[in-house]
Design an enzyme around this catalytic site. Structure first.
Site, mmCIF file in Angstrom:
data_model
loop_
_atom_site.group_PDB
_atom_site.id
_atom_site.type_symbol
_atom_site.label_atom_id
_atom_site.label_comp_id
_atom_site.label_asym_id
_atom_site.label_seq_id
_atom_site.Cartn_x
_atom_site.Cartn_y
_atom_site.Cartn_z
ATOM 1 N N CYS A 24 32.832 38.979 34.467
ATOM 2 C CA CYS A 24 33.366 38.273 35.634
ATOM 3 C C CYS A 24 33.475 36.770 35.404
ATOM 4 O O CYS A 24 34.483 36.148 35.782
ATOM 5 C CB CYS A 24 32.506 38.557 36.858
ATOM 6 S SG CYS A 24 30.744 38.246 36.621
ATOM 7 N N HIS A 67 31.094 33.582 42.431
ATOM 8 C CA HIS A 67 30.519 32.746 41.381
ATOM 9 C C HIS A 67 31.240 31.405 41.336
ATOM 10 O O HIS A 67 32.423 31.299 41.705
ATOM 11 C CB HIS A 67 30.667 33.414 40.008
ATOM 12 C CG HIS A 67 29.821 34.638 39.831
ATOM 13 N ND1 HIS A 67 28.851 35.030 40.713
ATOM 14 C CD2 HIS A 67 29.809 35.561 38.819
ATOM 15 C CE1 HIS A 67 28.277 36.145 40.269
ATOM 16 N NE2 HIS A 67 28.836 36.483 39.130
#
Length: 334
Positions: free
Chosen positions: A129, A241
């Site tokens: 990711c 994130h």
């Protein structure tokens, strides 16, 4: 299209269901697979309750399928890859099992979609990711000047460790505020009111596996000689994130050039109005498709350097959406 999701009960599996519905992916038949714990349960997809089948060997469960999205962990992906691909289905795998396999393309559609066409094993790997988020932004800069070097510090939410880790963060905050003993299971330490400068295990060079993924995967995706030095940190946000990125380009790139490249870049949103306190933050970007970029400025320590900040939904673009976009590109181009 006939598709399947392996690991349907997990956080990413559930995001697959939402993403396929949101994007009106052409699904004629959907099969869901899971462990003995989740088999027999049902999930709703476009008004229909779909049962979760037990993932097992020696069946024809994957026959006649076009795409199989797998997100049940690397060991499961390795064990069932042959079953999944035996009848010709394209396996798009969200684990780390095949990312560095030379016979498996590692694909981010904004960067290297054509790599998905060459897949000797019938498998396409979805990158880590943090790597996905970063290379989408890097590609926009690479298009105007080759990137020689990257430094990145990631600030990774609890969602990166799964649905149970997200619940643990909720529980820890409640326990701290109630004066109770704090439960620590999914993280090395209490994450609530803390940051943990370790994601995954350490390797011999002092970097964690997560940090080395960013180094190795960026090279493979972008077909680049650029080196990447990463510091990955777990922070007590729930989802999305964030990354602080420094790049060194072959020639000096102005802030204006970089802003224009990001604004026009595929899969990117420019959110960079510091005077108005407008910049990407994880609190406000949950569920969004794109990578949001702000705080673009010259690197004061390097005449050929730029630095910027980015945020993206780790479960969305960092996992399910990227895989679905790979399938969408293949439908149009293979």
């Amino acid at each position: 299209m006939k598709i399947a999701i392996v690991g349907a009960s997990g956080a990413v599996g559930q995001e697959f269901l939402r993403t396929l519905a949101e994007r009106n992916f052409p699904v004629d038949e959907l099969r869901l697979f899971g462990s003995a714990r989740s088999a027999g349960s049902f999930y709703n997809f476009k008004g229909k309750d779909i049962p979760v089948r037990l993932l097992q060997h020696g069946t024809d469960d994957f026959k006649d399928l076009d795409f199989v999205f797998t997100s049940a962990g690397g060991s499961v992906s390795k064990e069932y890859a042959e079953d999944i691909t035996r009848y010709g289905a394209v396996m798009i795998d969200n684990s780390s099992a095949f990312r560095m396999d030379p016979e498996v393309p590692l694909v981010v559609p904004e960067c290297n979609p054509e790599d998905a066409l060459v897949r000797p094993r019938g498998i396409i790997a979805n990158p880590n990711c943090t790597t996905i988020m970063m290379v989408v932004a890097l590609q926009a800069i690479e298009n105007i000047s080759h990137i020689k070097r990257v430094h990145v510090s990631s600030y990774q939410a609890a969602s990166g460790a799964g649905a149970q880790a997200m619940q643990e963060l909720f529980d820890q905050y409640r326990q701290v505020l109630a004066g109770e003993e704090v439960t620590v299971d999914k993280f090395a330490y209490q994450l609530a009111f803390n940051v943990i400068p370790q994601i995954d295990v350490f390797t011999d060079n002092g970097y964690t596996k997560e940090e080395m993924k960013m180094y190795n995967e960026t090279k493979k995706i972008m077909h680049t000689d650029a080196d990447v030095s990463a510091m990955c940190v777990r922070v007590p946000s729930l989802r999305c994130h964030s990354e602080a990125v420094w790049v060194e380009t072959e020639r000096p790139v102005s802030v204006e050039e970089a802003r224009e490249a990001i604004a026009k870049g595929q899969g990117l949103q420019l959110m960079d109005e510091p005077a108005e306190k407008k910049y990407p933050m994880p609190l406000f970007l949950e569920g969004c498709d794109d990578v949001y970029v702000g705080r673009i400025r010259k690197d004061l320590a390097n005449p050929n350097g730029l630095t910027f900040w980015l945020v993206s939904d780790q479960i969305k673009k960092g996992a399910a959406l990227n895989a679905v976009q790979i399938a969408e590109w293949l439908i149009k181009n293979q």
